[in-house]
Each structure stands twice: as structure tokens, then as C-alpha cells.
Design a protein around this motif. Structure first.
Motif, mmCIF file in Angstrom:
data_model
loop_
_atom_site.group_PDB
_atom_site.id
_atom_site.type_symbol
_atom_site.label_atom_id
_atom_site.label_comp_id
_atom_site.label_asym_id
_atom_site.label_seq_id
_atom_site.Cartn_x
_atom_site.Cartn_y
_atom_site.Cartn_z
ATOM 1 N N SER A 102 0.854 -1.204 0.000
ATOM 2 C CA SER A 102 0.000 0.000 0.000
ATOM 3 C C SER A 102 0.887 1.252 0.000
ATOM 4 O O SER A 102 0.557 2.258 -0.626
ATOM 5 C CB SER A 102 -0.972 0.002 1.189
ATOM 6 O OG SER A 102 -0.283 0.265 2.374
ATOM 7 N N CYS B 32 -6.746 -6.113 3.126
ATOM 8 C CA CYS B 32 -7.245 -5.708 1.802
ATOM 9 C C CYS B 32 -8.738 -5.367 1.850
ATOM 10 O O CYS B 32 -9.234 -4.634 1.001
ATOM 11 C CB CYS B 32 -7.049 -6.820 0.780
ATOM 12 S SG CYS B 32 -5.341 -7.353 0.649
ATOM 13 N N TRP C 107 -6.890 0.502 -2.125
ATOM 14 C CA TRP C 107 -6.203 0.021 -3.329
ATOM 15 C C TRP C 107 -6.712 -1.341 -3.772
ATOM 16 O O TRP C 107 -6.140 -1.959 -4.652
ATOM 17 C CB TRP C 107 -4.691 -0.076 -3.072
ATOM 18 C CG TRP C 107 -3.995 1.230 -2.902
ATOM 19 C CD1 TRP C 107 -3.423 1.702 -1.754
ATOM 20 C CD2 TRP C 107 -3.771 2.232 -3.900
ATOM 21 N NE1 TRP C 107 -2.862 2.932 -1.982
ATOM 22 C CE2 TRP C 107 -3.058 3.277 -3.285
ATOM 23 C CE3 TRP C 107 -4.117 2.351 -5.255
ATOM 24 C CZ2 TRP C 107 -2.675 4.422 -3.978
ATOM 25 C CZ3 TRP C 107 -3.736 3.493 -5.935
ATOM 26 C CH2 TRP C 107 -3.032 4.512 -5.304
ATOM 27 N N TRP D 93 -1.979 -12.844 -5.557
ATOM 28 C CA TRP D 93 -3.308 -12.492 -5.050
ATOM 29 C C TRP D 93 -4.017 -13.722 -4.457
ATOM 30 O O TRP D 93 -5.160 -13.650 -4.029
ATOM 31 C CB TRP D 93 -4.138 -11.848 -6.169
ATOM 32 C CG TRP D 93 -5.328 -11.100 -5.652
ATOM 33 C CD1 TRP D 93 -6.643 -11.361 -5.920
ATOM 34 C CD2 TRP D 93 -5.338 -9.965 -4.773
ATOM 35 N NE1 TRP D 93 -7.465 -10.479 -5.267
ATOM 36 C CE2 TRP D 93 -6.680 -9.604 -4.553
ATOM 37 C CE3 TRP D 93 -4.338 -9.217 -4.131
ATOM 38 C CZ2 TRP D 93 -7.052 -8.534 -3.730
ATOM 39 C CZ3 TRP D 93 -4.703 -8.154 -3.313
ATOM 40 C CH2 TRP D 93 -6.049 -7.827 -3.126
HETATM 41 S S1 SF4 Z 1 -5.405 -4.186 -1.334
HETATM 42 FE FE1 SF4 Z 1 -4.219 -5.459 0.059
HETATM 43 S S2 SF4 Z 1 -2.295 -5.846 -0.972
HETATM 44 FE FE2 SF4 Z 1 -3.276 -4.157 -2.008
HETATM 45 S S3 SF4 Z 1 -2.403 -2.367 -1.024
HETATM 46 FE FE3 SF4 Z 1 -4.292 -2.804 0.010
HETATM 47 S S4 SF4 Z 1 -3.738 -4.069 1.761
HETATM 48 FE FE4 SF4 Z 1 -2.009 -4.078 0.343
#
Ligand code: SF4
Length: 456
Positions: free
Chosen positions: A29, A208, A213, A225
């Protein structure tokens, strides 16, 4: 501060306390903060927005009781804010709120700078750094953020602050040694420097779920993933040329690629199932669930506690197919009696299906109370972590913790992403918590049918 370079072409030119804090949660992130397209970042969910609002209210309340000064500078003009802050510190004001500590590329805006006795470059006084937090207990990432600010302040005043502090939800102050955290901070900053200079890949985890993001990270999924694998397992699988989901889903463990591989067959099998789960957006079974001997009649139990202070808020149970009993623990002083009664009620029936936290939550409360140990032991013997069993046997397209998540995937739906539990716990919304507990018991009931597959 260790040497630090902002890479050419990065979308931002400053490292702030949020990045130090965020690095501990998910390094990717922070990488995206510098290299990603900000337009792709999703807004906060309503639940997160409300939690943040509570945090701001709490901060306003604390700061409102202090007679501190605040620098006033045009938005984004941090050098001006830093000059003003320095002026206030040199003046020796009692304290500064939202002071600016700026030593490019590092920028720190701590909630509080408090004057204490002891000579420094400023005069016969110096300052220490504090942050106001909504949590009931201090966390290491919060302390690290304050340590980052303290490092900047130490350079400004020519004296390392002896301690940093956090003002917690109940107004109490928690202090910690800045010197003790310095090696960790240095390591985080040098790892961050290295991270930003190179490439980074996402790591699918609980974090996540509410991350802005998540669309970016999930837009072109590969082995990185797949939930439930470690970062190094993912790297090794990618290094074997199996980074793409389609390749991975099609691989056979007796393929030539597997010869001499350091990745175990079991890990590769889970990775392959994970690739299929992501492609088909459904749960994929890797092996039959390992169901131990069960005692009947089966029952299900749920415990909710405040994620910050660990206090139990709701205990709920049900004999499968029967009525639900909910204990709302609205006052902390009622917690012991409720735990004792609940453990006693559960000890009367058969195997207790739960989602992982039930026994741990009760044990934490019972540890100092010998009168509860007999009931706890009886509960320990009959508790079955149904979600642990489910996660061992299936791979899901996303991390699952609650029975409602697993059930949603089994029924071909994606689970809700919003963390209502944290919000309701924060707001002490007992009606909301009870509603969640009832739906979790329903889901345990249905999962038992599906997974344990025995007559009740
Ligand atoms: S979605 Fe998950 S992997 Fe991607 S930046 Fe956010 S916490 Fe990190």
C-alpha cells in the motif's frame, strides 16, 4: 534518519508518519502511495468513515482540554508550517497541536508536542511527542509513528525526546522509550527506501478488505493475489514460472517443473486450488474436512469483543436448530458473571462449533479466575473451530474469517467487505452486535450441515 531517496517519477515527494504506520500493515500500500494512480484509490466505506470521525471527535475533545497553540499556514505549505512550529517551540509555549516537523523528504505532523523541563537547543526546555488514538490499548505501529516524529523533533531541538506518548480512548497516557524503538524505526525506513526503489506485488490479506487500493491490486491477479500463501511461497512459485493463474491452475505436481522444487507438494496443491478459486470466483476443496468425533446435541457459540480493549461485549449461543440466547454485556463490571454463566450454559450441551475466537476470548477473561477453570476445561474439550476446519479443507477467492464469509462463497456470492463488527463495537451498538451474532449463528448452523454433515 537513514539515507532515503524518493525514486524518480514517484507521484509524491514526502514520507509521512502514515507511511511508517502503513508499512507495518501492508508494504505494497505504501509502494502504491508512491507509484500508483491516486484516481484508482477507492473512498473509505461508510463504516470506516464513521470510525475515523469518532477518532477525530476524540482527538478534538482531548486537544480542547489543552491550552496548546497551532501553526496556521496555507494548505500544503509545510515549510511555512515548520517555520511557525519552530518559532512556537523557541518561544517555549506550553504545547503545540498539529505542529509541522519537516526535514525533506520526511514530514511529521504529530497531534501533540508537549513542553518538558531540560535544556536543549531551544532553551531550558525541550518537547516530547504524543498522538491521540481511539484505541483502548497502545499498539506497536502507533508507537512507531510517534517514534518517527520524535526522531524529527530530536534533530530540531538538538536533544532526543526521552519518551513518546499515546493518549488513549479513556484519556489515559501510555509512555514508551523513543531510544528503544529507534533501531526498529531505522530498519523500517531503510526497508521502505529499498521497497520504493524496486517493484512490489500485492499480498492478499485481511487488510485488503477495507483498503482503498483493493481494486488496483485485484485487477490483474496472479499468484500474489492467492490468499493463504506466505510471501516467500508466492515468490518461489512465481520463480518457477508459475506466476500466472491459468498456468498454475493447470500444473500437475508430477510436471517436470516440479523436479527439484523447494515448494512442497501440499503448498503447490493449495496454490493450484487458490488459482482456480480466483479464476472461477468460488470456494475450491483441497481435501475432505477433518471432522473429529462429535458430541451431540451440537451447539454454536459466538463471542464479540472490542478489538481495541479486548472487553467482551456480546456472547451468544444456540443449540443447532434451537433457540438463540444472547448475553449483552453493556457494563464492564458484568463481564465476569456473564462469562461464567455462558461457559456454564455451553458446558451443558454437546460439541460447540465456533469461528475461532470464542474459546480464546473466554479464556482471556477466565485466566485470573480459578472458579471458572472447571467450566473452561469442559468447554475446551467440546469446542470445535469450524472455520479452522473449513479453511483447512477449502481455498477461497479471498481470506475468510467469519462463517458468513465462507457461506457466501459456498452459495456463489462474494461476502460483504464492510467491517461492521469493528464499527458496532466502537459505538457500543448492542442491537447491531446482536444482529451480527444471530447471523453468525445462522451461518454456523448452515455450515455445520454442509461441512460436518451429521444428523443433529
Ligand atoms: S489491497 Fe491489500 S495488498 Fe493491495 S495495497 Fe491494500 S492491503 Fe495491500
Amino acid at each position: 534518519m537513514p539515507p532515503f531517496r524518493i525514486p524518480t517519477g514517484a507521484r509524491r515527494d514526502r514520507v509521512t508518519g502514515s507511511q511508517v504506520y502503513g508499512f507495518v500493515k501492508c508494504e505494497h500500500s505504501v509502494w502504491l502511495d508512491f507509484h500508483g494512480d491516486p484516481a484508482e484509490r477507492l473512498p473509505h466505506s461508510a463504516a470506516v468513515e464513521r470510525l475515523l470521525e469518532h477518532g477525530r471527535d476524540h482527538e478534538d475533545q482531548i486537544v480542547g482540554t489543552l491550552d496548546y497553540r497551532e501553526p496556521a499556514y496555507p494548505v500544503g505549505k509545510f515549510a511555512e508550517g515548520a517555520d511557525q512550529t519552530r518559532g512556537l517551540l523557541e518561544e517555549g509555549v506550553l504545547g503545540v497541536s498539529q505542529g509541522v516537523l519537516f526535514e525533506p523528504p520526511f514530514l511529521g505532523i504529530p497531534d501533540l508536542l508537549r513542553r518538558v523541563d531540560g535544556a536543549s537547543d531551544l532553551g531550558d526546555w525541550h518537547y516530547v511527542v504524543g498522538d491521540v488514538k481511539s484505541s483502548w490499548r497502545p499498539r506497536s505501529d502507533q508507537a512507531l509513528q510517534v517514534s518517527f516524529y520524535s526522531e524529527l523533533l530530536g534533530r530540531l531541538q538538538g536533544r532526543e525526546p526521552p519518551y513518546g506518548f499515546l493518549i488513549l480512548r479513556d484519556g489515559s497516557e501510555e509512555r514508551f522509550s523513543v531510544a528503544d524503538l529507534r533501531p526498529v524505526l531505522k530498519e523500517v525506513l531503510s526497508e521502505l527506501d529499498e521497497l520504493l526503489a524496486g517493484e512490489s506485488r500485492p499480498h492478499h490479506s485481511w487488510a485488503c478488505r477495507e483498503c482503498g487500493w483493493r481494486d488496483t491490486c485485484s485487477s490483474d491477479p496472479d499468484v500474489h493475489w492467492i490468499p493463504g500463501l506466505t510471501r516467500s511461497e508466492k515468490r518461489l512459485i512465481a520463480a518457477m514460472g508459475l506466476g500466472g493463474l491459468a498456468q498454475l491452475a493447470a500444473v500437475h505436481t508430477d510436471d517436470r517443473k516440479m523436479e527439484g522444487s523447494v515448494v512442497s507438494e501440499a503448498t503447490l496443491e493449495r496454490a493450484r486450488a487458490g488459482a482456480r478459486a480466483l479464476i472461477d470466483r468460488e470456494a475450491v476443496r483441497v481435501r475432505p474436512p477433518r471432522v473429529p468425533d462429535l458430541m451431540h446435541p451440537l451447539q454454536a457459540g459466538v463471542a464479540y469483543r472490542d478489538g481495541f480493549d479486548r472487553r467482551l461485549l456480546v456472547l451468544a449461543r444456540r443449540s443447532l436448530g434451537g433457540t438463540t440466547v444472547v448475553h449483552r454485556i453493556e457494563r464492564a463490571e458484568d463481564e465476569d458473571a456473564a462469562v461464567l454463566a455462558f461457559a456454564g450454559e455451553l458446558a451443558e450441551g454437546g460439541t460447540v462449533l465456533h469461528s475461532g475466537s470464542l474459546v480464546r476470548a473466554i479464556r482471556e477473561r477466565a485466566i485470573d479466575r480459578p472458579e471458572t477453570w472447571g467450566r473452561l476445561e469442559a468447554l475446551d474439550l467440546r469446542a470445535l473451530d469450524l472455520m479452522g476446519l473449513v479453511r483447512g479443507a477449502w481455498v477461497f477467492p479471498a481470506p475468510v474469517s467469519l462463517p458468513t464469509d465462507a457461506l457466501a462463497w459456498f452459495e456463489g456470492r462474494a461476502p460483504a467487505t464492510e467491517d461492521r463488527l469493528a464499527l458496532y463495537a466502537d459505538e457500543r451498538d448492542f442491537a447491531g452486535l446482536e444482529e451480527l451474532a444471530r447471523s453468525e449463528l445462522d451461518a454456523l448452523d448452515q455450515l455445520a450441515d454442509r461441512v460436518v454433515g451429521v444428523p443433529q
